[in-house]
Design a protein around this motif. Structure first.
Motif, short mmCIF file in Angstrom:
data_model
loop_
_atom_site.label_atom_id
_atom_site.label_comp_id
_atom_site.label_asym_id
_atom_site.label_seq_id
_atom_site.Cartn_x
_atom_site.Cartn_y
_atom_site.Cartn_z
N ILE A 76 -3.86 -6.82 10.68
CA ILE A 76 -3.50 -5.67 9.84
C ILE A 76 -4.36 -5.74 8.57
CG2 ILE A 76 -1.61 -4.51 8.65
CD1 ILE A 76 0.29 -6.19 10.49
N PRO A 77 -5.46 -4.96 8.52
CA PRO A 77 -6.37 -5.06 7.38
C PRO A 77 -5.87 -4.33 6.14
CG PRO A 77 -7.19 -3.46 8.96
CD PRO A 77 -5.94 -4.05 9.55
N LEU A 78 -6.27 -4.85 4.98
CA LEU A 78 -5.98 -4.19 3.70
C LEU A 78 -6.92 -3.01 3.55
CD1 LEU A 78 -5.65 -7.25 1.29
CD2 LEU A 78 -3.82 -5.76 2.10
N ALA A 79 -6.45 -1.96 2.91
CA ALA A 79 -7.29 -0.81 2.59
C ALA A 79 -8.26 -1.20 1.48
CB ALA A 79 -6.43 0.36 2.16
N GLU A 80 -9.41 -0.55 1.42
CA GLU A 80 -10.41 -0.85 0.39
C GLU A 80 -9.81 -0.77 -1.01
OE1 GLU A 80 -13.56 -2.02 0.39
OE2 GLU A 80 -13.29 -2.31 2.53
N ARG A 81 -8.94 0.22 -1.24
CA ARG A 81 -8.37 0.40 -2.57
C ARG A 81 -7.42 -0.73 -2.96
NH1 ARG A 81 -5.73 3.74 0.88
NH2 ARG A 81 -3.48 3.63 0.91
N ALA A 82 -6.98 -1.54 -1.99
CA ALA A 82 -6.06 -2.62 -2.28
C ALA A 82 -6.75 -3.97 -2.46
CB ALA A 82 -5.02 -2.73 -1.16
N LYS A 83 -8.07 -4.00 -2.22
CA LYS A 83 -8.80 -5.26 -2.34
C LYS A 83 -9.20 -5.52 -3.79
CE LYS A 83 -10.68 -4.95 2.32
NZ LYS A 83 -11.90 -4.79 3.12
N SER A 95 7.78 -2.38 8.12
CA SER A 95 7.30 -1.33 7.22
C SER A 95 5.98 -1.78 6.62
CB SER A 95 8.32 -1.08 6.11
OG SER A 95 9.49 -0.54 6.64
N LEU A 96 5.00 -0.88 6.64
CA LEU A 96 3.69 -1.17 6.07
C LEU A 96 3.60 -0.53 4.69
CD1 LEU A 96 1.51 -0.37 9.21
CD2 LEU A 96 2.33 -2.61 8.46
N GLY A 97 2.99 -1.21 3.75
CA GLY A 97 2.82 -0.67 2.41
C GLY A 97 1.63 0.28 2.34
N VAL A 121 1.91 -1.43 20.87
CA VAL A 121 1.88 -1.52 19.41
C VAL A 121 1.58 -0.12 18.88
CG1 VAL A 121 0.76 -2.57 17.40
CG2 VAL A 121 1.07 -3.91 19.49
N ASP A 122 2.49 0.42 18.07
CA ASP A 122 2.35 1.76 17.51
C ASP A 122 2.44 1.71 16.00
OD1 ASP A 122 2.20 3.30 19.90
OD2 ASP A 122 4.37 3.10 20.14
N VAL A 123 1.71 2.60 15.34
CA VAL A 123 1.83 2.79 13.90
C VAL A 123 2.15 4.26 13.69
CG1 VAL A 123 0.67 2.67 11.67
CG2 VAL A 123 0.15 0.98 13.43
N ASP A 124 3.27 4.52 13.02
CA ASP A 124 3.68 5.89 12.77
C ASP A 124 4.37 5.97 11.41
OD1 ASP A 124 4.21 8.61 13.15
OD2 ASP A 124 6.10 8.21 14.19
N ASN A 125 3.80 6.77 10.54
CA ASN A 125 4.40 7.05 9.24
C ASN A 125 4.75 5.77 8.47
OD1 ASN A 125 5.14 8.87 7.29
ND2 ASN A 125 7.21 9.13 8.08
N GLY A 126 3.83 4.82 8.45
CA GLY A 126 4.04 3.59 7.68
C GLY A 126 4.90 2.55 8.36
N THR A 127 5.20 2.71 9.65
CA THR A 127 6.00 1.74 10.38
C THR A 127 5.22 1.22 11.58
OG1 THR A 127 8.05 2.84 9.73
CG2 THR A 127 8.18 1.35 11.60
N LEU A 128 5.10 -0.10 11.67
CA LEU A 128 4.46 -0.76 12.81
C LEU A 128 5.57 -1.13 13.79
CD1 LEU A 128 1.80 -2.17 13.96
CD2 LEU A 128 2.77 -4.24 12.97
N ILE A 150 -15.35 -7.87 -15.57
CA ILE A 150 -14.27 -8.82 -15.28
C ILE A 150 -13.69 -8.48 -13.92
CG2 ILE A 150 -13.69 -9.17 -17.71
CD1 ILE A 150 -11.24 -7.41 -17.27
N GLU A 151 -13.08 -9.46 -13.29
CA GLU A 151 -12.49 -9.22 -11.96
C GLU A 151 -11.02 -8.87 -12.14
OE1 GLU A 151 -11.65 -11.66 -7.85
OE2 GLU A 151 -13.47 -12.10 -8.98
N THR A 152 -10.59 -7.84 -11.43
CA THR A 152 -9.19 -7.45 -11.44
C THR A 152 -8.68 -7.49 -10.01
OG1 THR A 152 -9.63 -5.11 -11.14
CG2 THR A 152 -9.50 -5.92 -13.40
N THR A 153 -7.38 -7.64 -9.89
CA THR A 153 -6.75 -7.67 -8.58
C THR A 153 -5.62 -6.67 -8.58
OG1 THR A 153 -7.25 -10.02 -8.40
CG2 THR A 153 -5.63 -9.12 -6.87
N THR A 154 -5.54 -5.87 -7.52
CA THR A 154 -4.44 -4.93 -7.40
C THR A 154 -3.32 -5.59 -6.61
OG1 THR A 154 -5.42 -4.00 -5.42
CG2 THR A 154 -5.91 -2.89 -7.49
N VAL A 155 -2.11 -5.17 -6.84
CA VAL A 155 -0.95 -5.73 -6.17
C VAL A 155 -0.70 -4.96 -4.88
CG1 VAL A 155 1.51 -6.18 -6.37
CG2 VAL A 155 0.03 -6.44 -8.36
N ASP A 156 -0.46 -5.68 -3.78
CA ASP A 156 -0.16 -5.04 -2.49
C ASP A 156 1.18 -4.35 -2.57
OD1 ASP A 156 -1.43 -7.88 -0.67
OD2 ASP A 156 -2.48 -6.21 -1.56
N ALA A 157 1.22 -3.16 -2.01
CA ALA A 157 2.49 -2.42 -2.00
C ALA A 157 3.30 -2.78 -0.79
CB ALA A 157 2.23 -0.92 -2.01
#
Length: 148
Positions: free
Chosen positions: A119-126, A96-98, A58-65, A141-148
């Motif tokens: 595959i965990p979400l980054a802190e900025r995406a939670k 492709s990973l966002g 399993v490799d991750v390189d430049n946004g590709t798993l 208020i609670e806000t939610t960011t959209v996953d890329a």
């Protein structure tokens, strides 16, 4: 024992002619997998029965798993096959990973022929709370960011 099934052989030939995927009748054509989101991570499970755990990569390189694995063929020359339908060779799958993925914390395990990749979400995406200032005080208020 004699194997004679003309309908099965005709069906296999038709699948081979009509199938646009790469690979021969003896090389792997696909790696079945499931992908779902669970709380703050994605969970990928891929079926790789009969694959040597040492060949799973399993490799991750430049946004590709990239997932790859290899199943070796039987090398017995004295075998007379009656049915030989199991694929052998190299399996490979890419996703492709966002931007919302923490690629440094991706983890994988292989057990009983199933590869599991977390595959965990980054802190900025939670989801997070945002303070809103107004004249009478502060309110959150609670806000939610959209996953890329």
């Amino acid at each position: 024992m004699l194997r004679f099934d003309p309908f099965s052989d005709l069906d296999a030939m038709a699948r081979g002619l009509l199938n646009s995927q790469t690979g021969s009748a003896r090389s792997p054509r696909f790696m079945p997998m499931d992908l779902c989101k669970v709380d703050d991570h994605y969970l990928l499970t891929a079926d790789l029965p009969g694959v040597d755990p040492g060949s799973v990569d399993v490799d991750v390189d430049n946004g590709t798993l990239t997932i790859s694995a290899h199943r070796t063929a039987r090398s017995e020359d004295s075998v007379q096959w009656l049915t030989n339908e199991r694929f052998f060779g190299t399996y490979r799958r890419q996703l492709s990973l966002g931007d919302g993925i923490d690629s440094a914390k991706i983890a994988a395990s292989y057990e009983n022929g199933v590869l599991t990749v977390t595959i965990p979400l980054a802190e900025r995406a939670k989801a997070r709370k945002v303070e809103i200032a107004h004249g009478g005080g502060r309110k959150s208020i609670e806000t939610t960011t959209v996953d890329a």
